[in-house]
Write an enzyme that holds these catalytic residues in place. Structure first.
Site, short mmCIF file in Angstrom:
data_model
loop_
_atom_site.label_atom_id
_atom_site.label_comp_id
_atom_site.label_asym_id
_atom_site.label_seq_id
_atom_site.Cartn_x
_atom_site.Cartn_y
_atom_site.Cartn_z
N LYS A 6 1.85 4.21 7.45
CA LYS A 6 1.03 5.05 6.58
C LYS A 6 1.47 6.51 6.67
O LYS A 6 2.19 6.90 7.59
CB LYS A 6 -0.45 4.95 6.97
CG LYS A 6 -1.10 3.62 6.67
CD LYS A 6 -1.27 3.37 5.20
CE LYS A 6 -2.02 2.09 4.90
NZ LYS A 6 -1.28 0.90 5.31
N SER A 65 0.80 -1.22 0.00
CA SER A 65 0.00 0.00 0.00
C SER A 65 0.83 1.27 0.00
O SER A 65 0.29 2.36 -0.15
CB SER A 65 -0.95 0.02 1.22
OG SER A 65 -0.22 0.27 2.40
#
Length: 240
Positions: free
Chosen positions: A199, A161
């Protein structure tokens, strides 16, 4: 190595078995850990089973057995019966309390010549969050001038991701420990004291958004108190 919630649940089950010989119910575990639903307890129990700390006993309802306790930590829970459940944080876990002040690299890494040895503390998900904290697996050598000030650890990346940020599955990321970060920083974020992920951080009022760097993944937004920053990305290592 365990997250704080995994540790608390393990200690709660252990203390209840010592006191009564009967494991607590899911409702009792949920209330003791102040979780909103029993699904969180299911996830924690699964994680503890996978790590070999507890197991289900066959042919018995609600039967759990504590197989082992963490052997690399100080068990700081109340030892006297009737005092209630009051576990301490696991020393060395990603869910630990932040360091009171930044320290020089030599305080958290063994210096050898002009390199430092930094512990690799398990795996971190860049896709769907996983329980990220595992036992220290090995160490890596890092040039001293890459560390600068602060306390550092490394994590192995799993998932895709963050590929548009240049972070690929199988990379090793160097993290400078800390509980604060600026908008746009890539951070290790601990969600609900249970799961961790790598993230990009965005603040939206009182909420925190964790952004992926891959259009296949959605940005996840969490309310106040649900996300704790454990450190910021400092460097990345890749083998070809």
């Amino acid at each position: 190595m365990l997250t704080r919630k995994q540790y608390e649940l393990l200690m709660f089950i252990h203390e209840r078995l010592k006191e009564t010989g009967v494991p607590p119910s899911f409702d009792e575990m949920k209330d003791a850990l102040d979780l909103r639903s029993k699904s969180g307890i299911h996830r924690l129990i699964t994680a503890l089973e996978e790590r070999g700390f507890i197991r289900h006993l066959p042919n018995r309802a609600r039967a759990l057995e504590v197989v082992r306790l963490p052997d690399s930590v100080t068990l700081g829970f109340a030892a006297q019966r009737g005092r209630g459940f009051s576990p301490s944080l696991i020393e060395g876990s990603l869910g630990r309390s932040p360091e009171p002040a930044a320290r020089n690299a030599s305080s958290n890494a063994e210096e050898v010549g002009e390199v430092a040895t930094v512990p690799v503390m398990g795996r971190i998900a860049t896709g769907v969050p996983i329980s990220a904290i595992e036992t220290r697996s090995h160490s890596i050598s890092v040039p001293i001038d890459m560390l600068g000030n602060g306390n550092h650890f490394a994590l192995e990346v799993r998932g895709d991701s963050m590929i548009e940020a240049g972070i690929l599955d199988g990379d090793t990321v160097l993290i400078r420990r800390g509980d604060t970060a600026d908008n746009g920083d890539i951070v290790v974020a601990l969600i609900d004291d249970e799961e961790a992920t790598l993230k990009r951080l965005r603040r939206k009022g009182a909420s925190i958004a964790l952004e992926a760097a891959n259009p296949a993944y959605e940005t996840r937004i969490f309310g106040p108190g649900r996300v704790r920053i454990q450190g910021k990305l400092s460097a990345l290592f890749r083998r070809y």
